[in-house]
Design a protein around this motif. Structure first.
Motif, PDB file in Angstrom:
ATOM      1  N   GLU A   1     -24.104 -10.663  16.839  1.00  0.00           N
ATOM      2  CA  GLU A   1     -22.820 -11.194  16.398  1.00  0.00           C
ATOM      3  C   GLU A   1     -21.980 -11.683  17.575  1.00  0.00           C
ATOM      4  O   GLU A   1     -21.395 -12.766  17.522  1.00  0.00           O
ATOM      5  CB  GLU A   1     -22.044 -10.145  15.608  1.00  0.00           C
TER       6      GLU A   1
ATOM      7  N   GLN B   1     -23.497 -14.964  18.863  1.00  0.00           N
ATOM      8  CA  GLN B   1     -23.281 -16.088  17.945  1.00  0.00           C
ATOM      9  C   GLN B   1     -21.814 -16.521  17.890  1.00  0.00           C
ATOM     10  O   GLN B   1     -21.518 -17.680  17.658  1.00  0.00           O
ATOM     11  CB  GLN B   1     -23.770 -15.732  16.541  1.00  0.00           C
ATOM     12  N   ARG B   2     -20.901 -15.605  18.111  1.00  0.00           N
ATOM     13  CA  ARG B   2     -19.475 -15.946  18.078  1.00  0.00           C
ATOM     14  C   ARG B   2     -18.989 -16.555  19.393  1.00  0.00           C
ATOM     15  O   ARG B   2     -17.927 -17.151  19.432  1.00  0.00           O
ATOM     16  CB  ARG B   2     -18.634 -14.713  17.753  1.00  0.00           C
TER      17      ARG B   2
ATOM     18  N   ARG C   1     -24.008 -19.079  22.391  1.00  0.00           N
ATOM     19  CA  ARG C   1     -24.568 -19.355  21.067  1.00  0.00           C
ATOM     20  C   ARG C   1     -25.944 -20.008  21.108  1.00  0.00           C
ATOM     21  O   ARG C   1     -26.768 -19.802  20.217  1.00  0.00           O
ATOM     22  CB  ARG C   1     -23.592 -20.241  20.296  1.00  0.00           C
TER      23      ARG C   1
ATOM     24  N   PHE D   1     -24.048 -14.609  11.432  1.00  0.00           N
ATOM     25  CA  PHE D   1     -24.022 -14.326  12.870  1.00  0.00           C
ATOM     26  C   PHE D   1     -25.287 -13.612  13.315  1.00  0.00           C
ATOM     27  O   PHE D   1     -25.285 -12.898  14.314  1.00  0.00           O
ATOM     28  CB  PHE D   1     -22.798 -13.469  13.224  1.00  0.00           C
TER      29      PHE D   1
END
Length: 187
Positions: A112, A115-116, A121, A143
Motif C-alpha cells: 500500500e 502504490q500510494r 509506484r 493498492f
C-alpha cells in the motif's frame, strides 16, 4: 511537510520514515559493500538486476536468493517490512518479492505504501501469501501487488514473472548428472 522535511513513525511497527522537504532532491545513499554483492559490480548494486527479497523465513530466503543468483539477478534479502521499505527507497530495485506476513510492517502495508507513493509506484511487487491471506490480499486490490502468488506455487514461474517485468533474466536448467553405462559385453 516543511522545508527541512519530516520524520514519521508507523503506529503499528514503530518504524521511522524520513520525508524530504519540497526543495530537497532525492539522492539514494551509496550502499556499503556486503559479502552478498557480486565481485563484478564492485560492491555496488546493479540497478538493472537488483531484486529485493523481503521475508523472515530463512529457508525460503536462502532458496529465493539462490534461484535469483542462478538467473543472473542480484538479490538483496531483508527480514523485516520496515527494512523492505528502506531498501525500496534507497536502492530503487527492479522488482520486489514480498512475504505477506513479513514481520514488522507486513507485506500488505508495504504494498500500500509503495502504490500510494508516486516515486515508488513503478516498482513491481510480487506478493507471496498463504491461502488464508487471500481475503486480505483481495481487499487491498487498489493498492495491492502487481502479482499475487501462493507459497505452494511453482518457483519456476517466478522466472517468467520477473522476465515480464523487464529484468534481464537468464533461464537456466539444472544439468542432469552423467549417466554411467556399463561397457557392452563382448560377443
Amino acid at each position: 511537510v516543511g522545508a527541512g522535511g519530516a520524520r514519521l513513525r508507523c503506529a503499528k511497527c514503530s518504524t521511522v520514515f524520513r520525508i524530504g522537504g519540497p526543495a530537497e532532491k532525492f539522492s539514494p545513499p551509496v550502499p556499503e559493500p556486503t559479502q552478498e554483492d557480486p565481485p563484478e559490480s564492485g560492491g555496488q548494486p546493479d540497478s538493472e538486476r537488483l531484486v529485493v527479497v523481503a521475508t523472515d523465513r530463512q529457508a525460503t530466503a536462502d532458496e529465493l536468493v539462490g534461484m535469483l543468483k542462478a538467473w543472473g539477478l542480484q538479490p538483496l534479502h531483508v527480514a523485516d517490512g520496515g527494512e523492505a521499505m528502506l531498501a525500496i527507497q534507497r536502492h530503487a530495485p527492479r522488482a520486489v518479492i514480498l512475504d505477506a506476513r513479513v514481520r514488522g510492517m507486513n507485506g500488505l502495508q508495504v504494498c500500500e505504501v509503495v502504490q500510494r507513493n508516486e516515486s515508488l509506484r513503478a516498482t513491481p511487487i510480487v506478493l507471496v501469501a498463504a491461502p488464508a491471506d487471500s481475503r486480505a490480499v483481495a481487499a487491498l486490490e487498489p493498492f495491492g501487488a502487481d502479482v499475487n502468488r501462493g507459497w505452494g506455487d511453482d518457483p519456476g514461474d517466478l522466472l517468467e514473472i520477473l522476465g515480464g517485468f523487464g529484468l534481464p533474466v537468464k533461464a537456466t536448467t539444472p544439468s542432469a548428472p552423467p549417466v554411467e553405462t556399463a561397457p557392452a559385453p563382448a560377443p
